[in-house]
Scaffold this active site. Sequence first.
Site, PDB file in Angstrom:
ATOM      1  N   GLU A 152      29.384  76.409 138.850  1.00 63.49           N
ATOM      2  CA  GLU A 152      29.074  74.983 138.967  1.00 63.49           C
ATOM      3  C   GLU A 152      29.325  74.386 140.355  1.00 63.49           C
ATOM      4  O   GLU A 152      30.100  73.435 140.492  1.00 63.49           O
ATOM      5  CB  GLU A 152      29.825  74.206 137.869  1.00 63.49           C
ATOM      6  CG  GLU A 152      29.470  74.731 136.478  1.00 63.49           C
ATOM      7  CD  GLU A 152      30.265  74.102 135.339  1.00 63.49           C
ATOM      8  OE1 GLU A 152      31.128  73.245 135.604  1.00 63.49           O
ATOM      9  OE2 GLU A 152      30.002  74.467 134.173  1.00 63.49           O
ATOM     10  N   ASN A 193      26.785  80.675 138.623  1.00 63.37           N
ATOM     11  CA  ASN A 193      26.480  80.158 137.294  1.00 63.37           C
ATOM     12  C   ASN A 193      26.447  78.624 137.361  1.00 63.37           C
ATOM     13  O   ASN A 193      27.310  78.016 137.999  1.00 63.37           O
ATOM     14  CB  ASN A 193      27.605  80.645 136.366  1.00 63.37           C
ATOM     15  CG  ASN A 193      27.364  80.431 134.904  1.00 63.37           C
ATOM     16  OD1 ASN A 193      26.278  80.702 134.401  1.00 63.37           O
ATOM     17  ND2 ASN A 193      28.395  79.970 134.203  1.00 63.37           N
ATOM     18  N   HIS A 229      23.095  74.475 128.627  1.00 61.23           N
ATOM     19  CA  HIS A 229      23.678  73.525 127.665  1.00 61.23           C
ATOM     20  C   HIS A 229      22.644  72.413 127.496  1.00 61.23           C
ATOM     21  O   HIS A 229      22.492  71.571 128.384  1.00 61.23           O
ATOM     22  CB  HIS A 229      25.001  72.956 128.187  1.00 61.23           C
ATOM     23  CG  HIS A 229      26.086  73.973 128.275  1.00 61.23           C
ATOM     24  ND1 HIS A 229      26.595  74.591 127.155  1.00 61.23           N
ATOM     25  CD2 HIS A 229      26.744  74.490 129.335  1.00 61.23           C
ATOM     26  CE1 HIS A 229      27.544  75.456 127.523  1.00 61.23           C
ATOM     27  NE2 HIS A 229      27.650  75.418 128.839  1.00 61.23           N
ATOM     28  N   GLU A 257      25.180  80.402 128.748  1.00 67.35           N
ATOM     29  CA  GLU A 257      26.057  79.536 127.929  1.00 67.35           C
ATOM     30  C   GLU A 257      25.232  78.700 126.958  1.00 67.35           C
ATOM     31  O   GLU A 257      25.508  77.514 126.744  1.00 67.35           O
ATOM     32  CB  GLU A 257      26.895  78.607 128.826  1.00 67.35           C
ATOM     33  CG  GLU A 257      27.710  79.335 129.863  1.00 67.35           C
ATOM     34  CD  GLU A 257      28.724  78.454 130.589  1.00 67.35           C
ATOM     35  OE1 GLU A 257      28.935  77.294 130.197  1.00 67.35           O
ATOM     36  OE2 GLU A 257      29.305  78.946 131.578  1.00 67.35           O
ATOM     37  N   ASP A 259      23.563  76.512 124.294  1.00 66.39           N
ATOM     38  CA  ASP A 259      23.714  75.744 123.059  1.00 66.39           C
ATOM     39  C   ASP A 259      22.799  74.529 123.146  1.00 66.39           C
ATOM     40  O   ASP A 259      22.371  74.144 124.233  1.00 66.39           O
ATOM     41  CB  ASP A 259      25.179  75.365 122.725  1.00 66.39           C
ATOM     42  CG  ASP A 259      25.960  74.743 123.855  1.00 66.39           C
ATOM     43  OD1 ASP A 259      25.352  74.152 124.777  1.00 66.39           O
ATOM     44  OD2 ASP A 259      27.208  74.825 123.828  1.00 66.39           O
TER      45      ASP A 259
END
Length: 341
Positions: A152, A193, A229, A257, A259
């Site tokens: 990030e 990432n 996300h 990751e 979702d």
Amino acid sequence: MPPVQPVHAAPRSPAADEPAVAVAGLNAAAHAARKLYFGTATNNNELNDTQYFALLDDIQMFGQLTPAKGMKWLETEPERGVFTFAQGDQIADLARQSGKVLRGHNCVWYNSLPGWVTNTTWTAPELAEVVTEHCFNIVRHWEGQIWDVINEPFNDDGTWRETLWYNTLNTSYIPLALHAARRADPHAKLYINEYNITGTGAKATSMKTLIKALKRAGVPIDGVGIQAHETVGEVPTDIQRNLEEFVALGVEVAITELDVKFLTLPPTQAGLEQQRKDYETIVGACAAVERCVGVTVWDFTDKYSWIPGTFPGSGDACPWDDDLEKKPAYYGIVDGFQRKR
Ligand code: 9MR
């Protein structure tokens, strides 16, 4: 004796939530799509949940694990030079025993840092040494793996996030950490990432510019982690193109990751169907791009999702529900992997 009548089962059409072609599990579906794995994040405390563990352990379902917390700085170097590997080891051992790929997560982030890092006023050379030592030691300990070396680095508008690292070292912390990771393990796949880079846009563009600069400068960089996300009904429409643009720079990509959350709860049946489509869209984009190597969900059940804790009132973002029952989203993942190129 009268002849035994053959029993003809009534022809059965698949239920609405089943895929066209049955699969043994999501990792099996990923392999059939020529991906390396389908995986999940997990946490040490969750491993004591026997029903959860039985699903996690199934190699047909999950072929890769990411520790959601256990390898972060706060856990691995709580005091300077004192390395604590127990939590990460538990998940690494589990991955090794069950033949799963392990994703190291992560070396350099602005979050989950111990006080000795955040409460000291460092000079640039001091902080460079701190970050180098940390990355070297954790990548060396869990070697032979994929690593989210940088996590990030950008704001959503594509500008650099003004973290402790950036404010003291400017962008030099990125090559420092990547070089340290490469020295620690010449075989590890080194990734950066990031979230909100699933579709094209300012943040994805900044990541592409960074990858180009690192490549030009000969800095070791093997992949871009697309966290993904997402929110139900708001998934970007140009994911495949975005992934192709990353891959064209000479790196691999992975969905790291995944979702897809509901902003309000409980979801309607139509909402759950939309979530199924959203999972299919994202997984299908990875399936369609050869150098998208795999997909990881940020835990597989709503029971252990991070979303409600961070966005109160939101949630139900995972493919299994609180009771560890499959949701329509599960079949969206299967359909995504079965999408034709
Ligand atoms: O899911 C993780 C949660 O259990 C931790 O408390 C939190 C802080 O370390 O990090 C969460 O994982 C984050 C990941 O490391 C980076 N991308 C966003 C994830 C959700 O916050």
